[in-house]
Write a protein that holds these residues in place. Structure first.
Motif, mmCIF file in Angstrom:
data_model
loop_
_atom_site.group_PDB
_atom_site.id
_atom_site.type_symbol
_atom_site.label_atom_id
_atom_site.label_comp_id
_atom_site.label_asym_id
_atom_site.label_seq_id
_atom_site.Cartn_x
_atom_site.Cartn_y
_atom_site.Cartn_z
ATOM 1 N N ARG A 31 0.815 -1.211 0.000
ATOM 2 C CA ARG A 31 0.000 0.000 0.000
ATOM 3 C C ARG A 31 0.854 1.267 0.000
ATOM 4 N N ILE A 32 2.181 1.119 0.051
ATOM 5 C CA ILE A 32 3.072 2.269 -0.018
ATOM 6 C C ILE A 32 3.420 2.500 -1.482
ATOM 7 N N ILE A 33 2.863 3.549 -2.049
ATOM 8 C CA ILE A 33 2.934 3.788 -3.493
ATOM 9 C C ILE A 33 4.035 4.803 -3.812
ATOM 10 N N GLY A 34 4.790 4.543 -4.878
ATOM 11 C CA GLY A 34 5.710 5.525 -5.421
ATOM 12 C C GLY A 34 6.915 5.837 -4.560
ATOM 13 N N ARG A 35 7.257 4.948 -3.625
ATOM 14 C CA ARG A 35 8.397 5.211 -2.748
ATOM 15 C C ARG A 35 9.348 4.012 -2.696
ATOM 16 N N GLU A 36 9.418 3.257 -3.795
ATOM 17 C CA GLU A 36 10.270 2.072 -3.832
ATOM 18 C C GLU A 36 11.745 2.447 -3.698
ATOM 19 N N ASP A 37 12.181 3.478 -4.424
ATOM 20 C CA ASP A 37 13.587 3.893 -4.349
ATOM 21 C C ASP A 37 13.939 4.402 -2.954
ATOM 22 N N GLU A 38 13.023 5.190 -2.381
ATOM 23 C CA GLU A 38 13.270 5.747 -1.047
ATOM 24 C C GLU A 38 13.351 4.641 0.000
ATOM 25 N N LEU A 39 12.481 3.640 -0.098
ATOM 26 C CA LEU A 39 12.520 2.516 0.833
ATOM 27 C C LEU A 39 13.818 1.725 0.682
ATOM 28 N N SER A 40 14.270 1.544 -0.552
ATOM 29 C CA SER A 40 15.532 0.833 -0.789
ATOM 30 C C SER A 40 16.710 1.597 -0.197
ATOM 31 N N ASN A 41 16.700 2.926 -0.358
ATOM 32 C CA ASN A 41 17.780 3.745 0.203
ATOM 33 C C ASN A 41 17.822 3.649 1.720
ATOM 34 N N LEU A 42 16.659 3.749 2.349
ATOM 35 C CA LEU A 42 16.599 3.652 3.810
ATOM 36 C C LEU A 42 17.052 2.267 4.271
ATOM 37 N N ALA A 43 16.604 1.234 3.561
ATOM 38 C CA ALA A 43 16.983 -0.134 3.937
ATOM 39 C C ALA A 43 18.491 -0.326 3.856
ATOM 40 N N ASN A 44 19.107 0.194 2.793
ATOM 41 C CA ASN A 44 20.563 0.060 2.650
ATOM 42 C C ASN A 44 21.306 0.799 3.762
ATOM 43 N N ALA A 45 20.763 1.936 4.180
ATOM 44 C CA ALA A 45 21.427 2.728 5.221
ATOM 45 C C ALA A 45 21.423 2.023 6.569
ATOM 46 N N THR A 218 -0.940 11.193 -10.301
ATOM 47 C CA THR A 218 -1.092 9.756 -10.567
ATOM 48 C C THR A 218 -0.751 8.935 -9.333
ATOM 49 N N GLN A 219 0.338 9.290 -8.654
ATOM 50 C CA GLN A 219 0.733 8.563 -7.449
ATOM 51 C C GLN A 219 -0.300 8.726 -6.336
ATOM 52 N N ILE A 220 -0.804 9.951 -6.164
ATOM 53 C CA ILE A 220 -1.815 10.174 -5.123
ATOM 54 C C ILE A 220 -3.080 9.386 -5.440
ATOM 55 N N ARG A 221 -3.436 9.308 -6.723
ATOM 56 C CA ARG A 221 -4.618 8.532 -7.112
ATOM 57 C C ARG A 221 -4.428 7.065 -6.744
#
Length: 399
Positions: A31-45, A218-221
């Motif tokens: 359900r977390i839309i449009g934040r795949e890159d941000e989640l990957s960055n946080l996970a790597n950190a 589009t992401q908010i939709r």
């Protein structure tokens, strides 16, 4: 009793699971839309923490409603689960620095969340201890219970003293923690927040920095559609979600506001005994969300702060664009005329500057210092974050 009025309304049910539309709700990953890159960055950190090692400290920037807090909470929850498979214990504390705005309050909150009295035999009272004693107990709790502690400082720019960043980022280096380690995720709405930090804090804290850009329509939709099962099937009319998404995208891509508007629209449908949520409900919800939020903030402000805000709104309307800058001197001149209108004595310019700083702290305005040129000094530009018409309506409602 059969003839008495039924204050609970009709049996028309709009919501199936309203919790999905609460800001505090932590959704599943899909359900977390449009934040795949941000989640990957946080996970790597913070990945080293899942193996019991010291994670990177992180600063996350972005406007309100861009998913910073949501992603930080989600990825730390996943880190705890992954660490358990490695027989590593991670503790997570989430501190809202808007509410816990002093160093003592923030340390007390983190200690309280990470503690378990029966296990540690350490108490964390809500008050009554010195800041240094709260720190000592926090270190003992972390060393006793965890291999790694991850501490999220949300709206970290609102904290009154940056010393907590130094204490946390250097806890291992200074010998405060002996068998455990700690990582910090600082979240700020201000992209220039790092510039205000002491150089020593920058060197130890700012290991990774990530900027969350605003969501597009589009992401908010997609975000709203992923939560549409908060409503009963067939309740949302076809144009509702696109309408909410368009409104939110136009106002800086704030997904939090979009979710609030959708929830308010459902409540308005319930209040009016409607069988469906319409675009008309959305328009009413949008107006209600903006005005009620600002009115609540403004109602708690002194009368002169309201006059300064009114001056800002009127001047912004006179300029081109709702985000047109207003200098402090411009605001002060009109504020004095408004005081004359209300037959009240005006404050000095220095006090009005303080009021504008307080309004920035409340995220009602944004401030930026500008240089007038060589030999001419500098001046402050002030911008309303919300529509000036909404500010004026909120000022009137709060009277």
């Amino acid at each position: 009793m059969s003839d008495s009025m039924d204050y609970f309304g009709s049996e028309n049910e709009i919501f199936r699971n309203k919790e999905l539309l609460q800001v505090s709700h932590l959704p599943d990953g899909d359900r977390i839309i449009g934040r795949e890159d941000e989640l990957s960055n946080l996970a790597n950190a913070i990945k080293p923490a899942t193996r019991g090692n010291t994670p990177n400290n992180v600063l996350v920037y972005g406007k309100t409603g861009t998913g910073k807090s949501l992603c930080s909470k989600f990825i730390t929850t996943q880190a705890v689960e992954r660490a358990e498979r490695n027989d590593v214990s991670i503790g997570v504390a989430y501190v809202d620095c808007l509410q816990e705005s002093t160093e003592t309050q923030a340390v007390q909150s983190a200690g309280h969340q990470l503690n378990d009295d029966p296990e540690t035999d350490i108490s964390i009272p809500h008050s009554g201890l010195s800041t240094s004693e709260y720190y000592r107990r926090l270190w003992r709790i972390i060393d006793t219970r965890y291999d790694v502690a991850l501490i999220i400082l949300d709206e970290v720019d609102k904290i009154e003293d940056d010393d907590i960043l130094m204490q946390l980022s250097r806890a291992v280096e200074s010998g405060k923690l002996t068998s455990s380690t700690v990582g910090v995720i600082g979240i700020s709405n201000k992209v220039r927040y790092k510039d205000s930090l002491d150089e020593r804090i920058k060197s130890s804290l700012c290991e990774r920095e990530y900027v969350f850009s605003p969501y597009d329509a589009t992401q908010i939709r997609e975000i709203l559609r992923s939560r549409s099962d908060a409503f009963h099937e067939g309740v949302l009319e076809d144009g509702v979600v696109p309408r909410v998404a368009a409104l939110a995208a136009r106002e800086h891509g704030d997904a939090r506001k979009a979710i609030d508007i959708l929830r308010f629209a459902g409540e308005i449908a319930e209040e009016n005994d409607l069988e469906t949520v319409t675009e008309g409900c959305v328009d009413q919800a949008h107006e209600r969300e903006e005005t009620s939020r600002l009115a609540e903030l403004i109602s708690k402000s002194p009368s002169h702060a309201k006059l300064v805000l009114e001056a800002m709104a009127l001047l912004t309307q006179q300029k081109e664009g709702d985000d047109a800058p207003v200098t402090t001197n411009e605001a002060y001149d009109l504020y004095k005329r408004l005081c004359e209108r209300d037959q009240s004595d005006h404050l000095k310019l220095r006090r009005v500057r303080d009021i504008l700083s307080e309004l920035e702290f409340l995220s009602i305005i944004e401030q930026e210092r500008k240089w007038a040129g060589k030999g001419k000094g500098n001046y402050m530009e002030n911008r309303l974050i919300d529509d000036p018409a909404v500010i004026l309506a909120a000022c009137n409602e709060s009277e």
